[in-house]
Design an enzyme around this catalytic site. Structure first.
Site: not given
Length: 247
Positions: A12-13, A16-19, A137, A150
Site C-alpha cells: 500500500t502506498g 513513491s518514496g519508501i513504498g 516510524s 504522528y
C-alpha cells in the site's frame, strides 16, 4: 538475497518514496507486486518503472469499500497474498496549541484506521506461511517536537501488533513492523516546508552514522522480514534509523 520468487506481494502506498523502493526491491527478487495509492497517474508511472511483475490498483486505505474492491481484484488475479506491506501513511508537523482537528482526523484515519482495515480486509487472502510487514516510524518512541499526533499514531500501531500477534496464534501468519528513521524522500522535505535544509541538518547531526537513511535501506529490512529467512521473527519492531532513536 531473499527467497521471494513468485510470491504475491501487496504494497500500500507503493507509488513513491519508501513504498516504491520496497516494491522495486521485492520485484527484483522475483515477486509479483501489486502497488496501491490514491492517484492513478502516480501508480502508472511506478508500474512503468517496476516492469511486467507489477500491477497498480487505486485504493484508499481509510475506506472499507475501496479495500474490498482492491482485494477482490487481487483475488481474481492471483488468488492469494503471500506478503502484505502496509506502508500507506503520513504525518503533519504542528506544535501543541496549533494542532487542528482536521490534522488529528487525517493522521489517525490513515495511520491507525487504515492499518486496521488494510490487514483485516486481507485476512481471507493470507494463509499459513504468509506475513505482514507494517511500515511504522521511530516516532513511535521518539516523535520529537511538533510530531506528537504522528508519533501517537505509530505508537498505536505498535500496540495493535502486540495484540494481533497473540490473536493470530496458530495461524502461522507472521506480523512485524519496520520503523524507519528520517529517510531521504520528497515527503520528508515537504514536511519541513521552507525549513527543509535546516530540518535535514538537524536530523543528520542527530544520527550516530552522520546521515539520514535511503529508501533502499528500508526496503532491504522489509525484504528480510518478508522472506523465509525471517521465519522465526514475529511481533518485532525493527528500528532502521542508524541508531538515532537510541541516543
Amino acid at each position: 538475497m531473499s527467497n521471494l520468487n513468485r510470491k504475491i506481494v501487496v504494497v500500500t502506498g507503493g507509488g513513491s518514496g519508501i513504498g516504491l523502493a520496497i516494491a522495486k526491491r521485492l520485484a527484483s527478487e522475483g515477486a509479483n507486486v501489486v502497488i496501491t495509492g490514491r492517484r492513478q497517474a502516480v501508480l502508472d508511472e511506478a508500474v512503468a518503472l517496476l516492469g511486467d511483475r507489477a500491477v497498480g490498483i487505486v485504493a484508499d486505505v481509510s475506506k472499507t469499500s475501496s479495500l474490498e474492491a482492491l482485494y477482490a481484484d487481487v483475488r481474481r488475479r492471483f488468488g492469494r497474498i503471500d506478503v502484505l506491506v502496509v506502508n500507506a501513511g503520513g504525518g503533519v508537523h504542528a506544535p501543541l496549541g496549533q494542532i487542528t482537528e482536521a490534522q488529528i482526523d487525517q493522521q489517525f484515519s490513515t495511520n491507525v484506521k487504515g492499518v486496521v482495515l488494510t490487514i483485516q480486509g486481507a485476512l481471507s487472502l493470507l494463509s499459513a506461511g504468509s506475513n505482514v510487514v507494517i511500515i511504522g516510524s521511530t516516532a513511535s518512541m521518539d516523535p520529537g517536537p511538533t510530531m506528537s499526533i504522528y508519533g501517537a499514531t505509530k505508537a498505536a500501531v505498535r500496540n495493535m501488533v502486540r495484540s494481533w500477534v497473540a490473536e493470530l496464534k496458530g495461524s502461522d501468519i507472521r506480523l512485524n513492523i519496520v520503523s524507519p528513521g528520517p529517510t531521504n524522500t520528497d515527503s520528508l522535505r515537504e514536511a519541513f516546508g521552507d525549513k527543509a535544509e535546516e530540518g535535514l541538518a538537524f536530523l543528520t547531526a542527530k544520527s550516530p552514522l552522520g546521515r539520514i537513511g535511503e529508501p533502499e535501506e528500508i526496503a532491504s529490512a522489509v525484504a528480510f522480514l518478508a522472506s523465509d529467512e525471517a521465519s522465526y521473527i514475529n511481533g518485532v519492531e525493527l528500528f532502521a534509523d542508524g541508531g538515532a532513536s537510541q541516543t
